[in-house]
Design a protein around this motif. Structure first.
Motif, PDB file in Angstrom:
ATOM      1  N   PRO A  41       6.329   8.033  10.949  1.00 38.27           N
ATOM      2  CA  PRO A  41       5.102   7.249  11.171  1.00 38.27           C
ATOM      3  C   PRO A  41       3.921   7.759  10.324  1.00 38.27           C
ATOM      4  O   PRO A  41       3.093   6.972   9.878  1.00 38.27           O
ATOM      5  CB  PRO A  41       4.823   7.417  12.662  1.00 38.27           C
ATOM      6  CG  PRO A  41       6.138   7.765  13.259  1.00 38.27           C
ATOM      7  CD  PRO A  41       6.865   8.554  12.205  1.00 38.27           C
ATOM      8  N   TRP A  42       3.843   9.048  10.112  1.00 38.03           N
ATOM      9  CA  TRP A  42       2.767   9.605   9.290  1.00 38.03           C
ATOM     10  C   TRP A  42       2.920   9.153   7.833  1.00 38.03           C
ATOM     11  O   TRP A  42       1.948   8.732   7.204  1.00 38.03           O
ATOM     12  CB  TRP A  42       2.776  11.131   9.386  1.00 38.03           C
ATOM     13  CG  TRP A  42       1.654  11.782   8.636  1.00 38.03           C
ATOM     14  CD1 TRP A  42       0.390  12.026   9.106  1.00 38.03           C
ATOM     15  CD2 TRP A  42       1.686  12.284   7.298  1.00 38.03           C
ATOM     16  NE1 TRP A  42      -0.352  12.631   8.125  1.00 38.03           N
ATOM     17  CE2 TRP A  42       0.414  12.812   7.012  1.00 38.03           C
ATOM     18  CE3 TRP A  42       2.671  12.334   6.321  1.00 38.03           C
ATOM     19  CZ2 TRP A  42       0.103  13.386   5.781  1.00 38.03           C
ATOM     20  CZ3 TRP A  42       2.359  12.906   5.093  1.00 38.03           C
ATOM     21  CH2 TRP A  42       1.096  13.426   4.826  1.00 38.03           C
ATOM     22  N   ILE A  43       4.132   9.235   7.314  1.00 41.76           N
ATOM     23  CA  ILE A  43       4.393   8.780   5.940  1.00 41.76           C
ATOM     24  C   ILE A  43       4.064   7.295   5.825  1.00 41.76           C
ATOM     25  O   ILE A  43       3.435   6.857   4.850  1.00 41.76           O
ATOM     26  CB  ILE A  43       5.846   9.083   5.527  1.00 41.76           C
ATOM     27  CG1 ILE A  43       6.049  10.596   5.402  1.00 41.76           C
ATOM     28  CG2 ILE A  43       6.207   8.384   4.219  1.00 41.76           C
ATOM     29  CD1 ILE A  43       7.492  11.031   5.284  1.00 41.76           C
ATOM     30  N   ALA A  44       4.456   6.503   6.821  1.00 40.24           N
ATOM     31  CA  ALA A  44       4.128   5.075   6.813  1.00 40.24           C
ATOM     32  C   ALA A  44       2.615   4.883   6.799  1.00 40.24           C
ATOM     33  O   ALA A  44       2.094   4.045   6.061  1.00 40.24           O
ATOM     34  CB  ALA A  44       4.749   4.379   8.023  1.00 40.24           C
ATOM     35  N   GLY A  45       1.899   5.659   7.600  1.00 41.75           N
ATOM     36  CA  GLY A  45       0.435   5.564   7.633  1.00 41.75           C
ATOM     37  C   GLY A  45      -0.192   5.890   6.295  1.00 41.75           C
ATOM     38  O   GLY A  45      -1.127   5.216   5.854  1.00 41.75           O
ATOM     39  N   VAL A  46       0.318   6.922   5.624  1.00 39.61           N
ATOM     40  CA  VAL A  46      -0.196   7.279   4.298  1.00 39.61           C
ATOM     41  C   VAL A  46       0.056   6.144   3.309  1.00 39.61           C
ATOM     42  O   VAL A  46      -0.837   5.746   2.543  1.00 39.61           O
ATOM     43  CB  VAL A  46       0.432   8.600   3.792  1.00 39.61           C
ATOM     44  CG1 VAL A  46       0.117   8.847   2.330  1.00 39.61           C
ATOM     45  CG2 VAL A  46      -0.038   9.777   4.650  1.00 39.61           C
ATOM     46  N   LEU A  47       1.272   5.586   3.325  1.00 37.76           N
ATOM     47  CA  LEU A  47       1.589   4.479   2.424  1.00 37.76           C
ATOM     48  C   LEU A  47       0.746   3.247   2.739  1.00 37.76           C
ATOM     49  O   LEU A  47       0.298   2.545   1.826  1.00 37.76           O
ATOM     50  CB  LEU A  47       3.081   4.148   2.480  1.00 37.76           C
ATOM     51  CG  LEU A  47       4.011   5.188   1.859  1.00 37.76           C
ATOM     52  CD1 LEU A  47       5.462   4.851   2.149  1.00 37.76           C
ATOM     53  CD2 LEU A  47       3.768   5.306   0.364  1.00 37.76           C
ATOM     54  N   GLU A  48       0.519   2.975   4.016  1.00 37.95           N
ATOM     55  CA  GLU A  48      -0.308   1.835   4.399  1.00 37.95           C
ATOM     56  C   GLU A  48      -1.743   2.019   3.918  1.00 37.95           C
ATOM     57  O   GLU A  48      -2.347   1.091   3.363  1.00 37.95           O
ATOM     58  CB  GLU A  48      -0.286   1.649   5.923  1.00 37.95           C
ATOM     59  CG  GLU A  48       1.039   1.153   6.453  1.00 37.95           C
ATOM     60  CD  GLU A  48       1.229   1.374   7.948  1.00 37.95           C
ATOM     61  OE1 GLU A  48       2.232   0.871   8.483  1.00 37.95           O
ATOM     62  OE2 GLU A  48       0.380   2.047   8.588  1.00 37.95           O
ATOM     63  N   LEU A  49      -2.271   3.207   4.108  1.00 42.65           N
ATOM     64  CA  LEU A  49      -3.655   3.488   3.733  1.00 42.65           C
ATOM     65  C   LEU A  49      -3.839   3.508   2.216  1.00 42.65           C
ATOM     66  O   LEU A  49      -4.678   2.793   1.667  1.00 42.65           O
ATOM     67  CB  LEU A  49      -4.094   4.825   4.346  1.00 42.65           C
ATOM     68  CG  LEU A  49      -5.555   5.208   4.223  1.00 42.65           C
ATOM     69  CD1 LEU A  49      -6.434   4.180   4.917  1.00 42.65           C
ATOM     70  CD2 LEU A  49      -5.776   6.582   4.840  1.00 42.65           C
ATOM     71  N   VAL A  50      -3.036   4.286   1.530  1.00 37.95           N
ATOM     72  CA  VAL A  50      -3.165   4.410   0.072  1.00 37.95           C
ATOM     73  C   VAL A  50      -2.714   3.126  -0.626  1.00 37.95           C
ATOM     74  O   VAL A  50      -3.390   2.647  -1.544  1.00 37.95           O
ATOM     75  CB  VAL A  50      -2.370   5.636  -0.439  1.00 37.95           C
ATOM     76  CG1 VAL A  50      -2.383   5.703  -1.960  1.00 37.95           C
ATOM     77  CG2 VAL A  50      -2.945   6.921   0.155  1.00 37.95           C
ATOM     78  N   GLY A  51      -1.592   2.571  -0.188  1.00 35.19           N
ATOM     79  CA  GLY A  51      -1.104   1.332  -0.796  1.00 35.19           C
ATOM     80  C   GLY A  51      -2.095   0.193  -0.617  1.00 35.19           C
ATOM     81  O   GLY A  51      -2.373  -0.559  -1.561  1.00 35.19           O
ATOM     82  N   GLY A  52      -2.647   0.060   0.583  1.00 34.03           N
ATOM     83  CA  GLY A  52      -3.659  -0.969   0.815  1.00 34.03           C
ATOM     84  C   GLY A  52      -4.886  -0.755  -0.047  1.00 34.03           C
ATOM     85  O   GLY A  52      -5.432  -1.707  -0.617  1.00 34.03           O
ATOM     86  N   ALA A  53      -5.309   0.505  -0.171  1.00 34.99           N
ATOM     87  CA  ALA A  53      -6.481   0.814  -0.990  1.00 34.99           C
ATOM     88  C   ALA A  53      -6.247   0.493  -2.467  1.00 34.99           C
ATOM     89  O   ALA A  53      -7.177   0.101  -3.176  1.00 34.99           O
ATOM     90  CB  ALA A  53      -6.863   2.281  -0.820  1.00 34.99           C
ATOM     91  N   LEU A  54      -5.031   0.640  -2.943  1.00 34.75           N
ATOM     92  CA  LEU A  54      -4.720   0.289  -4.331  1.00 34.75           C
ATOM     93  C   LEU A  54      -4.595  -1.225  -4.525  1.00 34.75           C
ATOM     94  O   LEU A  54      -4.984  -1.755  -5.574  1.00 34.75           O
ATOM     95  CB  LEU A  54      -3.431   0.977  -4.780  1.00 34.75           C
ATOM     96  CG  LEU A  54      -3.525   2.482  -5.022  1.00 34.75           C
ATOM     97  CD1 LEU A  54      -2.127   3.077  -5.198  1.00 34.75           C
ATOM     98  CD2 LEU A  54      -4.402   2.784  -6.216  1.00 34.75           C
TER      99      LEU A  54
END
Length: 135
Positions: free
Chosen positions: A51-64
């Protein structure tokens, strides 16, 4: 307004709007997991857990994706993330997406897959950077 105008002028703009709106809503899932905003009943995930890795991808991916930077590879990665999220977290609960809570994961998966194939649209940093290299 004719069909050619819709296809050449408005389709790329609407693709950009789809990218931006999907990224903003998607990014909220990452901020909720990692930053506790908006407030959730679920505790923050342990660092380096799925879930933490998913959160990082959601946050960074969304920001990009919001400004349209590295759109194709980021959208492809996020599409895969949502496919994995569906099969790992949702599908075991029930066969039916409406019962297992996986509707959003399925929609995100295919929206991001479409964006990965179509690109960022008219309003993306990728397009600006590409046109500045050819100028």
């Amino acid at each position: 307004m004719n069909k050619a105008h819709l296809e050449t002028v408005w389709a790329p703009r609407l693709l950009s709007i789809l990218r931006i709106v999907a990224a903003l809503i998607f990014m909220a899932h990452g901020t909720q997991k990692l930053l506790g905003f908006p407030v959730s009943a679920n505790p923050a995930p342990e660092a380096f857990s799925l879930p933490w890795i998913a959160g990082v991808l959601e946050l960074v991916g969304g920001a990009l994706l919001i400004p349209g930077l590295f759109v194709r590879p980021v959208a492809f990665l996020l599409s895969g993330l949502m496919a994995a999220a569906y099969w790992i977290a949702h599908a075991p609960r029930s066969f039916y997406p409406v019962l297992n809570g996986g509707d959003a994961a399925i929609l995100y998966c295919f929206v991001f897959l479409f964006i990965a194939s179509a690109g960022g649209g008219a309003w993306s940093l990728d397009r600006v950077l590409r046109s500045s290299r050819t100028a």
